[in-house]
Design a protein around this motif. Structure first.
Motif, PDB file in Angstrom:
ATOM      1  N   SER A 101       0.813  -1.213   0.000  1.00 18.30           N
ATOM      2  CA  SER A 101       0.000   0.000   0.000  1.00 18.30           C
ATOM      3  C   SER A 101       0.844   1.260   0.000  1.00 18.30           C
ATOM      4  O   SER A 101       1.959   1.280   0.524  1.00 18.30           O
ATOM      5  CB  SER A 101      -0.901  -0.002   1.232  1.00 18.30           C
ATOM      6  N   THR A 102       0.259   2.318  -0.586  1.00 19.87           N
ATOM      7  CA  THR A 102       0.850   3.644  -0.393  1.00 19.87           C
ATOM      8  C   THR A 102       0.274   4.271   0.883  1.00 19.87           C
ATOM      9  O   THR A 102       0.617   5.387   1.223  1.00 19.87           O
ATOM     10  CB  THR A 102       0.579   4.561  -1.607  1.00 19.87           C
ATOM     11  N   ASN A 104      -3.438   4.183   2.176  1.00 22.13           N
ATOM     12  CA  ASN A 104      -4.873   4.084   2.451  1.00 22.13           C
ATOM     13  C   ASN A 104      -5.368   2.644   2.508  1.00 22.13           C
ATOM     14  O   ASN A 104      -6.193   2.300   3.372  1.00 22.13           O
ATOM     15  CB  ASN A 104      -5.669   4.869   1.412  1.00 22.13           C
ATOM     16  N   GLY A 208      -4.510   5.526  -9.696  1.00 25.27           N
ATOM     17  CA  GLY A 208      -3.205   5.095  -9.202  1.00 25.27           C
ATOM     18  C   GLY A 208      -2.933   3.701  -9.734  1.00 25.27           C
ATOM     19  O   GLY A 208      -2.393   3.499 -10.823  1.00 25.27           O
ATOM     20  N   ASN A 209      -3.390   2.717  -8.958  1.00 20.44           N
ATOM     21  CA  ASN A 209      -3.250   1.322  -9.394  1.00 20.44           C
ATOM     22  C   ASN A 209      -4.381   0.946 -10.352  1.00 20.44           C
ATOM     23  O   ASN A 209      -4.463  -0.180 -10.805  1.00 20.44           O
ATOM     24  CB  ASN A 209      -3.254   0.424  -8.155  1.00 20.44           C
ATOM     25  N   ALA A 210      -5.283   1.888 -10.590  1.00 14.19           N
ATOM     26  CA  ALA A 210      -6.354   1.799 -11.595  1.00 14.19           C
ATOM     27  C   ALA A 210      -7.510   0.879 -11.208  1.00 14.19           C
ATOM     28  O   ALA A 210      -8.336   0.517 -12.055  1.00 14.19           O
ATOM     29  CB  ALA A 210      -5.794   1.417 -12.962  1.00 14.19           C
ATOM     30  N   ASN A 212      -9.954   1.650  -8.833  1.00 12.11           N
ATOM     31  CA  ASN A 212     -11.211   2.341  -8.546  1.00 12.11           C
ATOM     32  C   ASN A 212     -11.940   2.754  -9.825  1.00 12.11           C
ATOM     33  O   ASN A 212     -13.158   2.629  -9.908  1.00 12.11           O
ATOM     34  CB  ASN A 212     -10.939   3.565  -7.650  1.00 12.11           C
ATOM     35  N   THR A 338     -11.213  11.008  -3.181  1.00 12.26           N
ATOM     36  CA  THR A 338     -10.988   9.657  -2.668  1.00 12.26           C
ATOM     37  C   THR A 338     -10.594   9.544  -1.195  1.00 12.26           C
ATOM     38  O   THR A 338     -10.788   8.500  -0.584  1.00 12.26           O
ATOM     39  CB  THR A 338      -9.922   8.980  -3.545  1.00 12.26           C
TER      40      THR A 338
HETATM   41  N1  F0G Z   1      -6.844   8.268  -4.251  1.00 15.01           N
HETATM   42  C1  F0G Z   1      -6.309   7.873  -3.099  1.00 15.01           C
HETATM   43  C2  F0G Z   1      -6.469   8.771  -1.918  1.00 15.01           C
HETATM   44  C3  F0G Z   1      -5.632   6.631  -3.012  1.00 15.01           C
HETATM   45  O1  F0G Z   1      -5.099   6.254  -1.857  1.00 15.01           O
HETATM   46  C4  F0G Z   1      -5.511   5.840  -4.164  1.00 15.01           C
HETATM   47  C5  F0G Z   1      -4.800   4.569  -4.131  1.00 15.01           C
HETATM   48  C6  F0G Z   1      -6.105   6.305  -5.350  1.00 15.01           C
HETATM   49  C7  F0G Z   1      -6.758   7.517  -5.358  1.00 15.01           C
HETATM   50  C8  F0G Z   1      -6.045   5.548  -6.613  1.00 15.01           C
HETATM   51  O2  F0G Z   1      -6.912   4.466  -6.623  1.00 15.01           O
HETATM   52  O3  F0G Z   1      -5.278   2.679  -7.047  1.00 15.01           O
HETATM   53  O4  F0G Z   1      -7.713   2.278  -7.335  1.00 15.01           O
HETATM   54  O5  F0G Z   1      -6.470   3.720  -8.937  1.00 15.01           O
HETATM   55  N2  F0G Z   1      -4.144   4.153  -3.127  1.00 15.01           N
HETATM   56  C9  F0G Z   1      -3.580   2.827  -3.028  1.00 15.01           C
HETATM   57  C10 F0G Z   1      -3.166   2.499  -1.605  1.00 15.01           C
HETATM   58  C11 F0G Z   1      -2.595   2.468  -4.030  1.00 15.01           C
HETATM   59  O6  F0G Z   1      -2.285   1.666  -1.402  1.00 15.01           O
HETATM   60  O7  F0G Z   1      -3.751   3.032  -0.680  1.00 15.01           O
HETATM   61  P1  F0G Z   1      -6.591   3.202  -7.542  1.00 15.01           P
END
Ligand code: F0G
Length: 371
Positions: A101-102, A104, A208-210, A212, A338
């Motif tokens: 994870s980053t 969240n 991010g990891n795509a 959502n 998010t």
């Molecule tokens: N916004 C926030 C606040 C996030 O923490 C993340 C992803 C995204 C957008 C992107 O979402 O990955 O589904 O495209 N956070 C991940 C984590 C990678 O480890 O908490 P995504």
């Protein structure tokens, strides 16, 4: 209405509604849950959809709405998918969950894992996790391992750990490569449609990891297939410049951006995200750190919405498209915000006015305020 009537009505609602429904229960027809799925909940979902009038007017999109996912129990959208992934893990008898994870995902896994009585292991890229998120994982008692690498390294490692796990100590992976995570995150799209009374014209979302963006698209199309809505939105994804592999087509080795949450070089759900983009007639663009921070400040100062920087990529992206004349000004637009601003106090501090000191008197405060 007379006070006694108001109280009678509240009593009636107490009996009929009791408390808010559980997210997984409300949308069970669209989710892989059954009577044997444990009723796990920390009160996730049902986040507000708000009409961002001031910002919308400033951007030239008066029908701009934001879905504030920071009101989820751990302060991000991750809780929608995590509640399902952990409930199903419980149902299957799992004792330990693990994720990269980053920040969240870690905070969410730690909280739901704690509520489920499980061991939680989170693997983070060292030095890249916002302070609040790390503390959330620690506070919930997760075992936190910080690796000397980036998110992609952390994800590769946890996948290998899960594959090679000793059968006496099996591990359930709760990253969004676990399809249950995306299933749960579809509920965000259902709520948007329920609140608007139909699908929006555009759905803007940080990528991010795509996972959502893919989950939202699956949610919109599932609702449309079921006849709950007639249309589906054009999907607009926004990555952080310098960490935008879906825009440049290149794996990013050392992405650097203020939006650390979406600092991902090789998105695990890239092909699903491309499908969401193409099937909806949408696009995935990059926004700069400066644009992200502008939107971040504007959301807080003009709408009262304190979000974490990565969240503001959706609004930054809409502002960019609107300025280029690429969005119909009358369109209904929903930007997904998010995560909560408290996740990242350091960025907040760098972008805020410091408190001014004053003596503990009325005059002192007057003077400090410059009145
Ligand atoms: N916004 C926030 C606040 C996030 O923490 C993340 C992803 C995204 C957008 C992107 O979402 O990955 O589904 O495209 N956070 C991940 C984590 C990678 O480890 O908490 P995504």
């Amino acid at each position: 209405m007379r006070m006694s009537d108001v109280i009678r009505q509240l009593r009636h609602e107490q009996h009929t509604v009791r408390s808010r429904p559980r997210l997984l229960h409300r949308y069970e027809a669209f989710l892989p849950v059954s009577e044997s799925t444990p009723p796990l909940s920390l009160g996730e979902g049902f986040t507000p959809l708000l009409h961002a009038r001031t910002l919308g007017r400033a951007i030239g999109c008066p029908q701009l709405f934001v879905k504030f996912e920071g009101t989820n129990p751990t302060g991000s959208f991750k809780d929608r998918g995590m509640v399902l992934a952990v409930a199903k893990a419980m149902e299957g008898g799992a004792k330990a969950v693990i994720c990269a994870s980053t920040g969240n995902t870690a905070a969410s896994a730690a909280a739901y894992g704690a509520a489920a009585g499980m061991e939680v292991i989170v693997v983070l890229p060292a030095g890249q996790t916002a302070a609040g998120k790390l503390l959330q994982a620690q506070a919930a008692g997760a075992r936190v391992v910080a690796v000397d690498g980036n998110f992609d390294d952390a994800l590769r490692i946890v996948r290998e750990l899960v594959a090679a796990a000793d059968p006496r100590h099996p591990l359930t992976l709760v990253n969004s490569v676990n399809p249950l995570r995306l299933e749960g995150q579809k509920t965000g799209a259902f709520e948007v449609c329920d609140d608007l009374g139909g699908a929006p014209d555009y759905l803007a979302i940080p990528v991010g990891n795509a996972g959502n963006i893919s989950a939202y698209w699956a949610g919109f199309t599932a609702y449309r297939s079921a006849g709950m809505v007639e249309t589906a939105p054009v999907m607009l994804g926004f990555q952080a410049e310098g960490a935008a592999p879906l825009v440049t087509g290149q794996r990013v080795e050392h992405p650097a951006t203020v939006a650390t949450a979406i600092r991902i070089g090789d998105p695990a759900s890239a092909s699903l995200a491309r499908r969401a983009r193409d099937e909806s007639g949408g696009r995935i663009d990059a926004v700069s750190d400066e644009q992200i921070l502008d939107a971040y400040r504007d959301l807080a100062r003009h709408e009262g919405l304190f979000v974490e920087p990565a969240s503001a990529a959706s609004v930054a992206g809409i502002r960019q498209l609107a300025a280029a004349g690429e969005i119909d000004p009358g369109a209904t637009i929903v930007c997904v915000l998010t995560g909560h601003g408290l996740k990242d106090p350091d960025t907040a501090k760098r972008n805020a006015l410091p408190p001014v000191s004053a003596s503990a008197t009325v005059d002192g405060v007057y003077e400090a305020l410059g009145w």
